[in-house]
Structures are given as structure tokens and as C-alpha cells.
Motif scaffolding. Structure first.
Motif, PDB file in Angstrom:
ATOM      1  N   ILE A  28      48.110  50.545  28.759  1.00 24.73           N
ATOM      2  CA  ILE A  28      48.006  49.201  28.171  1.00 24.73           C
ATOM      3  C   ILE A  28      47.807  49.299  26.657  1.00 24.73           C
ATOM      4  O   ILE A  28      48.419  48.546  25.887  1.00 24.73           O
ATOM      5  N   THR A  29      46.989  50.243  26.219  1.00 22.19           N
ATOM      6  CA  THR A  29      46.768  50.431  24.782  1.00 22.19           C
ATOM      7  C   THR A  29      48.059  50.823  24.073  1.00 22.19           C
ATOM      8  O   THR A  29      48.383  50.296  22.997  1.00 22.19           O
ATOM      9  N   ASP A  30      48.817  51.736  24.674  1.00 17.74           N
ATOM     10  CA  ASP A  30      50.104  52.141  24.080  1.00 17.74           C
ATOM     11  C   ASP A  30      51.061  50.958  24.016  1.00 17.74           C
ATOM     12  O   ASP A  30      51.814  50.806  23.040  1.00 17.74           O
ATOM     13  N   ALA A  31      51.052  50.123  25.059  1.00 15.80           N
ATOM     14  CA  ALA A  31      51.951  48.968  25.094  1.00 15.80           C
ATOM     15  C   ALA A  31      51.574  47.952  24.013  1.00 15.80           C
ATOM     16  O   ALA A  31      52.452  47.321  23.414  1.00 15.80           O
ATOM     17  N   SER A  34      52.893  49.125  20.796  1.00 18.74           N
ATOM     18  CA  SER A  34      54.342  48.946  20.752  1.00 18.74           C
ATOM     19  C   SER A  34      54.746  47.480  20.609  1.00 18.74           C
ATOM     20  O   SER A  34      55.934  47.181  20.495  1.00 18.74           O
ATOM     21  N   GLY A  35      53.780  46.580  20.665  1.00 23.56           N
ATOM     22  CA  GLY A  35      54.090  45.160  20.521  1.00 23.56           C
ATOM     23  C   GLY A  35      54.570  44.493  21.791  1.00 23.56           C
ATOM     24  O   GLY A  35      55.202  43.430  21.741  1.00 23.56           O
ATOM     25  N   ARG A  36      54.280  45.082  22.963  1.00 17.62           N
ATOM     26  CA  ARG A  36      54.774  44.520  24.221  1.00 17.62           C
ATOM     27  C   ARG A  36      53.840  43.471  24.811  1.00 17.62           C
ATOM     28  O   ARG A  36      54.275  42.668  25.655  1.00 17.62           O
ATOM     29  N   LEU A  37      52.567  43.491  24.431  1.00 21.55           N
ATOM     30  CA  LEU A  37      51.593  42.574  25.004  1.00 21.55           C
ATOM     31  C   LEU A  37      50.895  41.783  23.907  1.00 21.55           C
ATOM     32  O   LEU A  37      50.566  42.334  22.853  1.00 21.55           O
ATOM     33  N   ASP A  38      50.649  40.490  24.168  1.00 26.25           N
ATOM     34  CA  ASP A  38      49.881  39.695  23.214  1.00 26.25           C
ATOM     35  C   ASP A  38      48.395  39.842  23.548  1.00 26.25           C
ATOM     36  O   ASP A  38      48.025  40.413  24.591  1.00 26.25           O
ATOM     37  N   PRO A  39      47.499  39.351  22.696  1.00 21.44           N
ATOM     38  CA  PRO A  39      46.054  39.547  22.913  1.00 21.44           C
ATOM     39  C   PRO A  39      45.555  39.035  24.255  1.00 21.44           C
ATOM     40  O   PRO A  39      44.718  39.675  24.902  1.00 21.44           O
ATOM     41  N   ASP A  40      46.038  37.867  24.694  1.00 22.99           N
ATOM     42  CA  ASP A  40      45.569  37.314  25.969  1.00 22.99           C
ATOM     43  C   ASP A  40      45.997  38.187  27.143  1.00 22.99           C
ATOM     44  O   ASP A  40      45.209  38.454  28.063  1.00 22.99           O
ATOM     45  N   LYS A 217      62.813  57.226  20.865  1.00 25.09           N
ATOM     46  CA  LYS A 217      61.946  56.252  20.218  1.00 25.09           C
ATOM     47  C   LYS A 217      61.584  55.116  21.163  1.00 25.09           C
ATOM     48  O   LYS A 217      62.401  54.633  21.922  1.00 25.09           O
ATOM     49  N   GLY A 218      60.318  54.705  21.109  1.00 25.46           N
ATOM     50  CA  GLY A 218      59.888  53.553  21.881  1.00 25.46           C
ATOM     51  C   GLY A 218      59.105  53.893  23.124  1.00 25.46           C
ATOM     52  O   GLY A 218      58.518  53.013  23.735  1.00 25.46           O
ATOM     53  N   ARG A 220      56.484  56.055  23.241  1.00 25.62           N
ATOM     54  CA  ARG A 220      55.076  56.292  22.924  1.00 25.62           C
ATOM     55  C   ARG A 220      54.740  55.566  21.642  1.00 25.62           C
ATOM     56  O   ARG A 220      55.612  55.280  20.822  1.00 25.62           O
ATOM     57  N   ALA A 221      53.466  55.306  21.441  1.00 25.86           N
ATOM     58  CA  ALA A 221      53.052  54.597  20.237  1.00 25.86           C
ATOM     59  C   ALA A 221      53.446  55.363  18.982  1.00 25.86           C
ATOM     60  O   ALA A 221      53.880  54.773  17.989  1.00 25.86           O
ATOM     61  N   LYS A 222      53.335  56.679  19.004  1.00 19.09           N
ATOM     62  CA  LYS A 222      53.617  57.466  17.798  1.00 19.09           C
ATOM     63  C   LYS A 222      55.103  57.448  17.442  1.00 19.09           C
ATOM     64  O   LYS A 222      55.490  57.778  16.346  1.00 19.09           O
ATOM     65  N   ASP A 223      55.948  57.063  18.432  1.00 18.71           N
ATOM     66  CA  ASP A 223      57.383  57.012  18.156  1.00 18.71           C
ATOM     67  C   ASP A 223      57.815  55.694  17.530  1.00 18.71           C
ATOM     68  O   ASP A 223      58.964  55.526  17.161  1.00 18.71           O
ATOM     69  N   GLN A 224      56.895  54.740  17.417  1.00 22.54           N
ATOM     70  CA  GLN A 224      57.257  53.479  16.822  1.00 22.54           C
ATOM     71  C   GLN A 224      57.438  53.668  15.320  1.00 22.54           C
ATOM     72  O   GLN A 224      56.545  54.115  14.604  1.00 22.54           O
ATOM     73  N   GLY A 225      58.592  53.325  14.810  1.00 25.19           N
ATOM     74  CA  GLY A 225      58.852  53.429  13.380  1.00 25.19           C
ATOM     75  C   GLY A 225      59.516  54.703  12.961  1.00 25.19           C
ATOM     76  O   GLY A 225      60.201  54.772  11.973  1.00 25.19           O
ATOM     77  N   GLN A 226      59.290  55.768  13.732  1.00 30.71           N
ATOM     78  CA  GLN A 226      59.888  57.054  13.332  1.00 30.71           C
ATOM     79  C   GLN A 226      59.983  57.973  14.529  1.00 30.71           C
ATOM     80  O   GLN A 226      59.014  58.123  15.283  1.00 30.71           O
ATOM     81  N   LEU A 227      61.119  58.596  14.701  1.00 28.03           N
ATOM     82  CA  LEU A 227      61.271  59.569  15.762  1.00 28.03           C
ATOM     83  C   LEU A 227      60.567  60.858  15.367  1.00 28.03           C
ATOM     84  O   LEU A 227      60.260  61.086  14.200  1.00 28.03           O
ATOM     85  N   GLU A 228      60.345  61.726  16.343  1.00 25.68           N
ATOM     86  CA  GLU A 228      59.720  63.012  16.040  1.00 25.68           C
ATOM     87  C   GLU A 228      60.559  63.766  15.018  1.00 25.68           C
ATOM     88  O   GLU A 228      61.774  63.791  15.104  1.00 25.68           O
TER      89      GLU A 228
END
Length: 228
Positions: A28-31, A34-40, A217-218, A220-228
Motif C-alpha cells: 500500500i505504501t509503494d502504491a 506511485s500515485g495509485r491511491l488517494d489519502p482516503d 518502470k512503474g 516499484r516506488a524507486k522506479d518512478q521518474g527514472q529507470l534503474e
């Protein structure tokens, strides 16, 4: 005479451990990152994960999150695939399972030539053979659409002073059958799967060259914005 199993009691529900709950909370934290879940949605799922008593109560919390595919499949194996009907986040459509998007081999083999250049090579579903030629260049080869359970993709590359960046989804086993002269391939740790999502076979010859295999990309959280 056929044996009647209609009166057999249902399999017992398995209790969740702290480790199980922590794993789901991590997804859930990783999601969220990644911008998949809103705060609620995040708060609701976290509360349900913390209070979950059974494994089948955890599954609907990550069923629609790509970051949780591996954990979901593990829970599915332990529970026999069932989830509780009473869980508020259960989806009638079921999970988005890792599965081939097309019959392996149903698409034509692909070919690519890169000479002091390269391109984005998106391999479509159903492709089982890719052949590349590279001289002082290389492609970005995306295999996410092509891979899936039971799928084998062969990527044959003839490279000189060159190399490709190859991207795979989670669960793909990499088999390196290449011949390398003053060269070699690097499989990133995050891209080393167990074969549950198919097998990628690397073939061909490299001279003063090599390929890098990454987790796409996409995932894992670390892959957001830049690939390995």
C-alpha cells in the motif's frame, strides 16, 4: 460409484501473521508513492490491513495494485484463491492476474537494426522471437506486453561495441545463453524473477558489448521518474 463431496466441510480459513500484514502495508505504501491511491483510500486500506485476522481479508486490499502481484499470488496459493465476500474492498471483477495477453507465437518475429543509434522497441503481445543487430548503438527493448505465465521469449542479439537496455515485468526468469568476447550482460537484482511470469532467453554474440536487463518502470516506488 462417484464419491459425493457435497457434504465435505469447507477448508479452514488461515490466520494472518504480523509479517503478512506488514507485507500488505508495504504494498500500500509503494502504491501511494506511485500515485495509485488517494489519502482516503490509503487510510481505509491501511486500517483494514492492520485489523485483518485472516489471509483472505488481506487479498482484496492489494488485488488491483501492480506493486502487490507477488504477494497477492503468495496469499492466493495459501488460501486456495478465495477471498471473503464481506470484505468491503473486494472487486467483483477479481484480480488483474499476470497472464499472457496473446497466444505465444501468434505475432510475427521482430527484427531491429541499430547502427550508432537506437530506438524504443515495444515488443507486442504474442511475440516469441526478437532478433537485433547493433553496432555502436542499442535499443530500449520493452518486453512487458510480451511476457506472461508460460511464455518463453527468445531475444537474439549480435552486438559490437554496443548493447541494449531490456525491460521486463516482475516474475520473469532470465536465461543467458549468449557468447561474449570482452563483453557481458548485467541482470539487475530487481529483474531476477522466479519464472512465474515467463522466461526470457538471451542468445547471440557480443563483442566489446553487453546488455542490461531491468525491472520495468512503474513496478516499484524507486522506479518512478527514472529507470534503474
Amino acid at each position: 460409484m462417484a464419491h459425493d463431496d457435497s457434504n465435505q466441510p469447507p477448508a479452514p480459513r488461515l490466520r494472518a501473521s504480523d509479517k503478512d500484514r506488514d507485507a500488505v502495508l508495504g504494498v500500500i505504501t509503494d502504491a501511494v508513492t506511485s500515485g495509485r491511491l488517494d489519502p482516503d483510500e490509503t487510510a481505509e486500506r491501511q486500517d483494514e490491513a492492520i485489523s485483518a485476522k485472516y489471509l483472505d481479508e488481506l487479498m482484496p486490499l492489494i488485488v488491483d495494485l501492480p506493486e502487490g502481484h507477488d504477494i497477492y499470488r503468495s496469499l492466493q496459493r495459501q488460501t486456495g484463491g478465495g477471498t471473503t465476500a464481506s470484505t468491503s474492498l473486494a472487486h467483483s471483477s477479481g484480480p488483474a492476474p499476470l497472464a499472457p495477453r496473446a497466444e505465444p507465437g501468434s505475432a510475427r518475429p521482430m527484427n531491429s537494426v541499430a547502427i550508432m543509434s537506437g530506438r524504443e522497441l515495444d515488443v507486442p503481445a504474442g511475440t516469441s522471437e526478437v532478433t537485433t543487430y547493433a553496432l555502436m548503438g542499442g535499443d530500449h527493448v520493452d518486453l512487458c506486453e510480451a511476457m506472461g505465465p508460460g511464455v518463453t521469449v527468445s531475444l537474439t542479439s549480435y552486438s559490437m561495441m554496443a548493447g541494449h537496455d531490456i525491460y521486463v515485468p516482475p516474475g520473469v526468469r532470465i536465461r543467458d545463453d549468449t557468447i561474449n568476447i570482452m563483453a557481458g550482460n548485467e541482470v539487475r537484482g530487481s529483474a531476477k524473477g522466479d519464472g512465474s511470469n515467463g522466461t526470457l532467453i538471451l542468445k547471440g554474440v557480443s563483442f566489446m558489448a553487453g546488455h542490461d536487463i531491468h525491472l520495468a518502470k512503474g513496478y516499484r516506488a524507486k522506479d518512478q521518474g527514472q529507470l534503474e
